[in-house]
Design a protein around this motif. Structure first.
Motif, PDB file in Angstrom:
ATOM      1  N   GLU A   1       0.800  -1.221   0.000  1.00 41.91           N
ATOM      2  CA  GLU A   1       0.000   0.000   0.000  1.00 41.91           C
ATOM      3  C   GLU A   1       0.834   1.274   0.000  1.00 41.91           C
ATOM      4  OE1 GLU A   1      -2.641  -0.720   3.327  1.00 41.91           O
ATOM      5  OE2 GLU A   1      -2.652  -2.791   2.642  1.00 41.91           O
ATOM      6  N   LEU A   2       1.917   1.270  -0.766  1.00 42.14           N
ATOM      7  CA  LEU A   2       2.765   2.455  -0.838  1.00 42.14           C
ATOM      8  C   LEU A   2       3.059   2.829  -2.291  1.00 42.14           C
ATOM      9  CD1 LEU A   2       5.291   1.637   2.024  1.00 42.14           C
ATOM     10  CD2 LEU A   2       3.651   3.513   1.999  1.00 42.14           C
ATOM     11  N   GLU A   3       2.148   2.462  -3.194  1.00 47.41           N
ATOM     12  CA  GLU A   3       2.430   2.658  -4.619  1.00 47.41           C
ATOM     13  C   GLU A   3       2.665   4.123  -4.993  1.00 47.41           C
ATOM     14  OE1 GLU A   3      -0.237   1.439  -3.249  1.00 47.41           O
ATOM     15  OE2 GLU A   3      -2.106   1.854  -4.332  1.00 47.41           O
ATOM     16  N   SER A   4       2.081   5.039  -4.218  1.00 48.28           N
ATOM     17  CA  SER A   4       2.249   6.451  -4.594  1.00 48.28           C
ATOM     18  C   SER A   4       3.567   7.033  -4.092  1.00 48.28           C
ATOM     19  CB  SER A   4       1.082   7.271  -4.061  1.00 48.28           C
ATOM     20  OG  SER A   4       1.004   7.112  -2.671  1.00 48.28           O
ATOM     21  N   TYR A   5       4.380   6.194  -3.427  1.00 49.65           N
ATOM     22  CA  TYR A   5       5.623   6.701  -2.851  1.00 49.65           C
ATOM     23  C   TYR A   5       6.863   6.316  -3.644  1.00 49.65           C
ATOM     24  CZ  TYR A   5       3.052   7.913   1.376  1.00 49.65           C
ATOM     25  OH  TYR A   5       2.193   8.484   2.271  1.00 49.65           O
ATOM     26  N   GLU A   6       6.672   5.696  -4.831  1.00 53.07           N
ATOM     27  CA  GLU A   6       7.828   5.068  -5.478  1.00 53.07           C
ATOM     28  C   GLU A   6       8.994   6.014  -5.758  1.00 53.07           C
ATOM     29  OE1 GLU A   6       5.855   3.606  -9.224  1.00 53.07           O
ATOM     30  OE2 GLU A   6       7.392   4.878 -10.097  1.00 53.07           O
ATOM     31  N   ASN A   7       8.712   7.291  -5.989  1.00 53.13           N
ATOM     32  CA  ASN A   7       9.823   8.195  -6.289  1.00 53.13           C
ATOM     33  C   ASN A   7      10.320   8.997  -5.088  1.00 53.13           C
ATOM     34  OD1 ASN A   7      10.129   7.553  -9.022  1.00 53.13           O
ATOM     35  ND2 ASN A   7       8.282   8.737  -9.496  1.00 53.13           N
ATOM     36  N   ARG A   8       9.769   8.703  -3.921  1.00 56.00           N
ATOM     37  CA  ARG A   8      10.259   9.388  -2.719  1.00 56.00           C
ATOM     38  C   ARG A   8      11.556   8.740  -2.258  1.00 56.00           C
ATOM     39  NH1 ARG A   8       5.787  11.620   0.506  1.00 56.00           N
ATOM     40  NH2 ARG A   8       4.144  12.095  -1.013  1.00 56.00           N
ATOM     41  N   TYR A   9      12.193   9.449  -1.334  1.00 60.75           N
ATOM     42  CA  TYR A   9      13.390   8.871  -0.713  1.00 60.75           C
ATOM     43  C   TYR A   9      13.058   8.406   0.706  1.00 60.75           C
ATOM     44  CZ  TYR A   9      16.337  10.161  -4.567  1.00 60.75           C
ATOM     45  OH  TYR A   9      16.906  10.209  -5.798  1.00 60.75           O
TER      46      TYR A   9
ATOM     47  N   GLY B   1       6.874   3.300  10.146  1.00 59.46           N
ATOM     48  CA  GLY B   1       6.069   2.151   9.741  1.00 59.46           C
ATOM     49  C   GLY B   1       6.098   1.943   8.238  1.00 59.46           C
ATOM     50  N   GLN B   2       6.072   3.047   7.502  1.00 61.33           N
ATOM     51  CA  GLN B   2       6.146   2.951   6.040  1.00 61.33           C
ATOM     52  C   GLN B   2       7.482   2.352   5.622  1.00 61.33           C
ATOM     53  OE1 GLN B   2       5.392   7.091   5.192  1.00 61.33           O
ATOM     54  NE2 GLN B   2       3.285   6.688   4.578  1.00 61.33           N
ATOM     55  N   LYS B   3       8.548   2.789   6.307  1.00 58.31           N
ATOM     56  CA  LYS B   3       9.878   2.256   5.975  1.00 58.31           C
ATOM     57  C   LYS B   3       9.918   0.747   6.178  1.00 58.31           C
ATOM     58  CE  LYS B   3      12.533   6.299   7.268  1.00 58.31           C
ATOM     59  NZ  LYS B   3      13.387   6.826   8.328  1.00 58.31           N
ATOM     60  N   GLN B   4       9.329   0.270   7.294  1.00 63.19           N
ATOM     61  CA  GLN B   4       9.341  -1.174   7.530  1.00 63.19           C
ATOM     62  C   GLN B   4       8.541  -1.900   6.451  1.00 63.19           C
ATOM     63  OE1 GLN B   4      11.279  -2.916   8.854  1.00 63.19           O
ATOM     64  NE2 GLN B   4      11.801  -2.407  10.952  1.00 63.19           N
ATOM     65  N   ARG B   5       7.481  -1.285   5.965  1.00 64.72           N
ATOM     66  CA  ARG B   5       6.708  -1.923   4.903  1.00 64.72           C
ATOM     67  C   ARG B   5       7.516  -1.986   3.605  1.00 64.72           C
ATOM     68  NH1 ARG B   5       1.779   1.637   6.162  1.00 64.72           N
ATOM     69  NH2 ARG B   5       1.141   1.449   3.996  1.00 64.72           N
ATOM     70  N   VAL B   6       8.272  -0.926   3.322  1.00 63.43           N
ATOM     71  CA  VAL B   6       9.143  -0.946   2.141  1.00 63.43           C
ATOM     72  C   VAL B   6      10.176  -2.056   2.299  1.00 63.43           C
ATOM     73  CG1 VAL B   6      10.858   0.315   0.809  1.00 63.43           C
ATOM     74  CG2 VAL B   6       8.837   1.502   1.652  1.00 63.43           C
ATOM     75  N   SER B   7      10.720  -2.141   3.513  1.00 62.54           N
ATOM     76  CA  SER B   7      11.730  -3.157   3.782  1.00 62.54           C
ATOM     77  C   SER B   7      11.160  -4.562   3.559  1.00 62.54           C
ATOM     78  CB  SER B   7      12.210  -2.984   5.230  1.00 62.54           C
ATOM     79  OG  SER B   7      13.227  -3.865   5.522  1.00 62.54           O
ATOM     80  N   LEU B   8       9.901  -4.735   3.967  1.00 62.15           N
ATOM     81  CA  LEU B   8       9.234  -6.023   3.769  1.00 62.15           C
ATOM     82  C   LEU B   8       9.045  -6.300   2.272  1.00 62.15           C
ATOM     83  CD1 LEU B   8       7.864  -8.325   5.368  1.00 62.15           C
ATOM     84  CD2 LEU B   8       5.721  -7.060   5.193  1.00 62.15           C
ATOM     85  N   ALA B   9       8.657  -5.260   1.529  1.00 60.57           N
ATOM     86  CA  ALA B   9       8.472  -5.413   0.085  1.00 60.57           C
ATOM     87  C   ALA B   9       9.801  -5.764  -0.575  1.00 60.57           C
ATOM     88  CB  ALA B   9       7.915  -4.118  -0.507  1.00 60.57           C
TER      89      ALA B   9
END
Lengths: 326, 266
Positions: free
Chosen positions: A123-131, A138-146
């Motif tokens: 559920e972070l598709e709109s963040y793909e170009n962020r750093y 929590g978002q970072k951990q989800r990216v890490s999981l992905a």
């Protein structure tokens, strides 16, 4: 069996970290590894990841011996306490890092396609170009999981991945991770020192102390039938009486003259009352043993009240003799 | 009404300007208008004569090119040697590590002249005197110890879990080094490069002993110019000295950008 430990032992110089561990994890299930800090659970996880070598014993993944295989060659991904997102890469580049430089390289179009798929799943598709520095913990951990799951690992290893998050976030993300792992049918080994977390995520639970597994089983089984007093201490709620574990749910608070003849009654003092899950609970100290336990009671008790704690002995929860000598 | 915090900010900026930027600007102005002496800074005439002198002097152009080439080569070699050395010192424990660490610091603990004399004889034997290569090598002496130090503290600050994270994602050590460690170490790499370049830029004795006057660098011709009476030329020369590290830093920054975008698009 998807993953198997056979007599896994690890010593560091003269110090034994863990010894003769045997464990089996079936495909699509989550095993929670619970224990106090320093019990060897993190070292065990690192050994499965290939970041540290076993002193003896074997690690099998999908029936293949992984004991001496390098970390980067194992079909295993580990998630650390910190999300460790690479700060110089965007979120999408972070997620596709393993596909780009790892074992099974994938071309750019495919990489981006799969990266977006995974970002959508977390559920972070709109963040793909962020750093990474633009995301919350929590978002970072989800990216890490992905980033881990994009590699389709046979097993994912989670080393207290929620411990760096604040309590509220922690609550919501662990439920989320649980349903995510189940939905994706991921096999996972999850290390935590938090009993509740272990129960939320784990299909099965292994209780570890001083480098051995005290008990391995389903959460219900361990909670209601701890095999040793250490497991009871760490994982269950109740008291130990004459070598038997009595779950808090079987204990009743009564006045001195109330207990029935077949009941065992122990003198106790009420310490305080809290409300949880819509019910009042009393913290009670048993006089003979000094054990403190939380017991639900619909009767109103006051602080310092002298009461009896009554239960019917069943002798179904005998603890193993040696360890209950304490 | 100006807020107190803004006033403070203005004060610090002004101080910064007075201490660091004004002198350089003044020097630049002196190169244009040699008569500019406090308090009559802007009353004299001004022209580009000094800069014409500087850029029409073949020796200066030659020295400028040599200085930049030597500086760049010294930075590159420092990087190639210091990074593995620092990695080893930061990541591994082995017998005699403190000894090796102190040996690596030796060149800046012992007077440079003492070593240079001995090195001179060796370099004569192997035919490296009077060559660029010889000068580049001797410039490693006062720079490499610092480079190792800077890079080692960079590795020390960088948790090993970054490497482990990369490994569990299936990426080998070698690739991890280029795609993860170098980008994460950029702050250290930057300070290492600038420090090394400035040290190399300041070498006079070592360059003149080993270069034997055949390899001419800016410091070597700076002295004779300094003794000349032409204060405008001296000022212009000094401005070049100030600008050179800045230009180097800009170019270096550009290279870093290129590297990062290569890492990301590879």
């Amino acid at each position: 069996m998807l993953m198997e430990l056979k007599n896994a032992s690890k010593s560091f110089r003269d110090t034994e970290i863990f010894h003769d561990l045997n464990l089996q994890i079936t495909e699509g299930s989550v095993m929670s590894l619970v224990g106090p800090s320093g019990c060897g659970k993190s070292t065990l996880l690192r050994a499965v990841a290939g970041l540290t070598a076993l002193s003896s014993g074997q690690i099998l993944i999908e029936n293949e011996d992984m004991t001496t295989v390098k970390a980067e060659k194992r079909p295993v991904v580990m998630m650390f306490q910190d999300p460790l997102l690479f700060p110089h890469l965007t979120i999408l580049e972070n997620v596709t890092y393993g596909l780009k430089y790892g074992r099974n390289k994938v071309n750019k179009t495919e990489r981006i396609k799969r990266g977006r798929e995974l970002l959508e799943k977390v559920e972070l598709e709109s963040y793909e170009n962020r750093y990474p520095n633009q995301l919350s913990g929590g978002q970072k951990q989800r990216v890490s999981l992905a980033r881990a799951l994009i590699l389709n690992p046979s097993v994912i290893l989670l080393d207290e991945p929620f411990s760096s998050l604040d309590p509220e976030l922690r609550h919501s993300i662990r439920t989320w991770v649980r349903s995510f792992l189940k939905r994706e049918n991921v096999t996972a080994l999850f290390v935590t020192h938090d009993r509740e977390e272990a129960m939320i995520l784990g299909d099965r639970i292994a209780i570890m102390k001083n480098g051995t597994f005290c008990q391995v089983g389903s959460p219900e089984d361990i909670y209601h039938h701890p095999k040793t007093d250490e497991v009871a201490d760490m994982f269950s709620e109740g008291i130990i009486y004459k070598g038997e574990f009595i779950s808090s749910g079987r204990l009743k608070i009564k006045t001195a003259d109330e207990p029935a003849a077949e009941e065992t009654a122990l003198g106790a003092v009420i310490n305080y009352r809290i409300y949880k899950y819509g019910l009042p609970f009393y913290a009670v100290t048993i006089e003979v043993s000094g054990q403190e336990v939380m017991i639900h009671s619909d009767q109103a008790w006051k602080r310092e009240d002298e009461v009896m704690i009554a239960f019917r002995p069943e002798a179904t929860n005998e603890l193993t003799a040696v360890e209950s000598e304490k | 009404m100006i807020a107190k915090r803004d006033l403070q900010k203005i004060f610090w900026l002004l101080l910064l300007f007075l201490l660091f930027i004004a002198p350089a600007l003044l020097m630049f102005w002196r190169s244009l208008s040699p008569g500019a002496v406090w308090p009559e800074l802007f009353s004299g005439e001004w022209n580009f004569r000094a800069w014409q002198v500087i850029f029409s002097d073949g020796n200066i152009i030659n020295a400028l090119i040599n200085t930049v080439l030597i500086g760049a080569a010294v930075v590159l070699i420092n990087f190639l040697l210091a990074v593995p050395a620092a990695y080893g010192l930061a990541r591994f424990n082995f017998k005699g590590k403190p000894l090796i660490e102190s040996v690596m610091m030796m060149p800046i603990l012992i007077p440079v002249l003492a070593i240079a004399m001995g090195m001179h004889i060796t370099m004569i034997r192997i035919g490296l005197t009077d060559t660029m290569t010889g000068v580049i090598l001797i410039h490693l002496m006062p720079t490499l110890p610092y480079a190792i130090r800077v890079m080692k503290s960079g590795f020390d600050r960088l948790s090993i879990t970054w490497e482990e994270q990369s490994a569990v994602l299936g990426v080998g050590r070698f690739r991890t080094f280029f795609t993860t460690l170098i980008p994460l170490l950029l702050p250290s790499i930057r300070s290492m490069a600038v420090l090394v370049f400035v040290i190399s830029l300041s070498q006079y004795v070592l360059t003149s002993i080993i270069g034997g006057g055949q390899v001419s660098t800016l410091p070597l011709i700076y002295y004779p110019y300094f003794n000349s009476a032409d204060s405008a030329v001296v000022a212009g020369f000094s401005v070049i000295f100030v600008l050179l590290p800045m230009l180097f830093f800009l170019v270096f920054e550009g290279l870093i950008r290129l590297y990062l975008s290569a890492v990301r698009s590879a």
